[in-house]
Design a protein around this motif. Sequence first.
Motif, PDB file in Angstrom:
ATOM      1  N   SER A 264      28.924  15.727  56.256  1.00  0.00           N
ATOM      2  CA  SER A 264      29.463  16.754  57.151  1.00  0.00           C
ATOM      3  C   SER A 264      30.751  17.368  56.601  1.00  0.00           C
ATOM      4  N   LEU A 265      31.600  16.531  56.009  1.00  0.00           N
ATOM      5  CA  LEU A 265      32.840  17.071  55.439  1.00  0.00           C
ATOM      6  C   LEU A 265      32.550  17.951  54.232  1.00  0.00           C
ATOM      7  N   THR A 266      31.573  17.580  53.437  1.00  0.00           N
ATOM      8  CA  THR A 266      31.203  18.395  52.275  1.00  0.00           C
ATOM      9  C   THR A 266      30.688  19.750  52.732  1.00  0.00           C
ATOM     10  N   SER A 267      29.804  19.768  53.729  1.00  0.00           N
ATOM     11  CA  SER A 267      29.266  21.032  54.243  1.00  0.00           C
ATOM     12  C   SER A 267      30.368  21.910  54.812  1.00  0.00           C
ATOM     13  N   ALA A 268      31.269  21.320  55.580  1.00  0.00           N
ATOM     14  CA  ALA A 268      32.371  22.091  56.155  1.00  0.00           C
ATOM     15  C   ALA A 268      33.289  22.624  55.062  1.00  0.00           C
TER      16      ALA A 268
ATOM     17  N   VAL B  30      34.190  31.173  52.820  1.00  0.00           N
ATOM     18  CA  VAL B  30      34.847  32.135  53.712  1.00  0.00           C
ATOM     19  C   VAL B  30      36.185  32.590  53.144  1.00  0.00           C
ATOM     20  N   ILE B  31      36.909  31.699  52.482  1.00  0.00           N
ATOM     21  CA  ILE B  31      38.210  32.058  51.903  1.00  0.00           C
ATOM     22  C   ILE B  31      38.041  32.746  50.544  1.00  0.00           C
ATOM     23  N   THR B  32      37.107  32.274  49.737  1.00  0.00           N
ATOM     24  CA  THR B  32      36.970  32.762  48.360  1.00  0.00           C
ATOM     25  C   THR B  32      36.384  34.163  48.266  1.00  0.00           C
ATOM     26  N   ILE B  33      35.392  34.491  49.054  1.00  0.00           N
ATOM     27  CA  ILE B  33      34.717  35.800  48.949  1.00  0.00           C
ATOM     28  C   ILE B  33      35.686  36.960  49.159  1.00  0.00           C
ATOM     29  N   PRO B  34      36.512  36.984  50.208  1.00  0.00           N
ATOM     30  CA  PRO B  34      37.451  38.112  50.344  1.00  0.00           C
ATOM     31  C   PRO B  34      38.453  38.203  49.190  1.00  0.00           C
ATOM     32  N   ILE B  35      38.900  37.045  48.678  1.00  0.00           N
ATOM     33  CA  ILE B  35      39.839  37.059  47.552  1.00  0.00           C
ATOM     34  C   ILE B  35      39.161  37.648  46.321  1.00  0.00           C
ATOM     35  N   LEU B  36      37.928  37.220  46.034  1.00  0.00           N
ATOM     36  CA  LEU B  36      37.203  37.756  44.891  1.00  0.00           C
ATOM     37  C   LEU B  36      36.937  39.258  45.042  1.00  0.00           C
ATOM     38  N   LEU B  37      36.627  39.706  46.242  1.00  0.00           N
ATOM     39  CA  LEU B  37      36.433  41.143  46.461  1.00  0.00           C
ATOM     40  C   LEU B  37      37.731  41.912  46.235  1.00  0.00           C
ATOM     41  N   GLY B  38      38.850  41.340  46.658  1.00  0.00           N
ATOM     42  CA  GLY B  38      40.142  41.993  46.424  1.00  0.00           C
ATOM     43  C   GLY B  38      40.456  42.099  44.944  1.00  0.00           C
ATOM     44  N   LEU B  39      40.219  41.022  44.198  1.00  0.00           N
ATOM     45  CA  LEU B  39      40.439  41.063  42.751  1.00  0.00           C
ATOM     46  C   LEU B  39      39.481  42.038  42.073  1.00  0.00           C
ATOM     47  N   LEU B  40      38.267  42.076  42.534  1.00  0.00           N
ATOM     48  CA  LEU B  40      37.289  43.001  41.984  1.00  0.00           C
ATOM     49  C   LEU B  40      37.700  44.445  42.250  1.00  0.00           C
ATOM     50  N   ALA B  41      38.308  44.691  43.406  1.00  0.00           N
ATOM     51  CA  ALA B  41      38.752  46.048  43.747  1.00  0.00           C
ATOM     52  C   ALA B  41      39.891  46.512  42.850  1.00  0.00           C
ATOM     53  N   LEU B  42      40.660  45.569  42.299  1.00  0.00           N
ATOM     54  CA  LEU B  42      41.767  45.945  41.425  1.00  0.00           C
ATOM     55  C   LEU B  42      41.301  46.432  40.056  1.00  0.00           C
ATOM     56  N   SER B  43      40.102  46.071  39.670  1.00  0.00           N
ATOM     57  CA  SER B  43      39.615  46.540  38.379  1.00  0.00           C
ATOM     58  C   SER B  43      38.984  47.920  38.544  1.00  0.00           C
ATOM     59  N   ILE B  44      39.042  48.719  37.513  1.00  0.00           N
ATOM     60  CA  ILE B  44      38.523  50.090  37.580  1.00  0.00           C
ATOM     61  C   ILE B  44      37.018  50.090  37.781  1.00  0.00           C
ATOM     62  N   LEU B  45      36.317  49.207  37.110  1.00  0.00           N
ATOM     63  CA  LEU B  45      34.876  49.160  37.281  1.00  0.00           C
ATOM     64  C   LEU B  45      34.480  48.581  38.629  1.00  0.00           C
TER      65      LEU B  45
ATOM     66  N   PRO C 174      29.030  44.459  57.256  1.00  0.00           N
ATOM     67  CA  PRO C 174      29.924  44.327  58.405  1.00  0.00           C
ATOM     68  C   PRO C 174      30.382  42.894  58.639  1.00  0.00           C
ATOM     69  N   SER C 175      29.669  41.900  58.094  1.00  0.00           N
ATOM     70  CA  SER C 175      30.118  40.520  58.272  1.00  0.00           C
ATOM     71  C   SER C 175      31.384  40.237  57.472  1.00  0.00           C
ATOM     72  N   ILE C 176      31.617  41.002  56.396  1.00  0.00           N
ATOM     73  CA  ILE C 176      32.829  40.799  55.603  1.00  0.00           C
ATOM     74  C   ILE C 176      33.978  41.611  56.179  1.00  0.00           C
ATOM     75  N   SER C 177      33.689  42.873  56.491  1.00  0.00           N
ATOM     76  CA  SER C 177      34.771  43.749  56.933  1.00  0.00           C
ATOM     77  C   SER C 177      34.999  43.708  58.431  1.00  0.00           C
ATOM     78  N   GLY C 178      34.088  43.094  59.181  1.00  0.00           N
ATOM     79  CA  GLY C 178      34.239  43.042  60.627  1.00  0.00           C
ATOM     80  C   GLY C 178      33.606  44.242  61.294  1.00  0.00           C
ATOM     81  N   SER C 179      33.660  45.390  60.679  1.00  0.00           N
ATOM     82  CA  SER C 179      33.009  46.597  61.159  1.00  0.00           C
ATOM     83  C   SER C 179      32.886  47.546  59.991  1.00  0.00           C
ATOM     84  N   ARG C 180      32.044  48.509  60.135  1.00  0.00           N
ATOM     85  CA  ARG C 180      31.875  49.463  59.048  1.00  0.00           C
ATOM     86  C   ARG C 180      33.011  50.467  59.096  1.00  0.00           C
ATOM     87  N   PRO C 181      33.789  50.577  58.021  1.00  0.00           N
ATOM     88  CA  PRO C 181      34.903  51.521  58.018  1.00  0.00           C
ATOM     89  C   PRO C 181      34.406  52.951  57.882  1.00  0.00           C
ATOM     90  N   SER C 182      35.192  53.869  58.356  1.00  0.00           N
ATOM     91  CA  SER C 182      34.852  55.268  58.212  1.00  0.00           C
ATOM     92  C   SER C 182      35.235  55.735  56.821  1.00  0.00           C
TER      93      SER C 182
END
Length: 192
Positions: free
Chosen positions: A133-137, A144-159, A172-180
């Motif tokens: 149970s501790l391993t799964s948690a 949950v913590i790593t994906i947003p950080i990786l997306l932020g780092l990915l956004a810093l690169s030009i590609l 929408p599960s990452i951003s909470g809602s679809r941005p305009s």
Amino acid sequence: MSGNVEVVGGNVWLGEDTTVDGSVSIASGSTTIHGTVTGDVQAGPGTVTLGPTAVIGGDVSYAGTLDVQPGAEVEGDTVRDPATVIGPAEYPTGLDWIIAAYVLVMNLLLGAILLAAGPRFAQSVSDRFRGSSLTSAGVGLAVVITIPILLGLLALSILGLPLSQLVVCCSPSISGSRPSTAGSPWECGCCR
């Protein structure tokens, strides 16, 4: 027939001798009218057919397709609006608790049936959870913590700018809602 006709789903057929003293609202499905409707006709997705003897005293608004046969009469406006939505169905006020209790009892009953049908499987899942149970948690928390950080780092690169914008826009599960993104250079077709 006096009063309004409201149909949530299915096919509606009003014969030549049918008169509805009110409006007809169909959430989805096909509708065929050969009789008289004194009020409006509103139809969601589906086909609306006005037969040669149909008489509509009000407006016809529909989201799907309309087939008006020669001889049919519409006294009001005929408007195709893809956003036409009928519903949701309204329940009597006291019925909410009854429906919630019914759903709870049915879920408990289904769970009991599944446990009775597969006791070894249920036991193996229980044992696996107790052992890790501790391993799964921990894995879930790391994702949950790593994906947003990786997306932020990915956004810093030009590609990564277009790719990260697409991922955030379409998830929408990452951003909470679809941005305009209307009018921006990163607008994608899925965000509309």
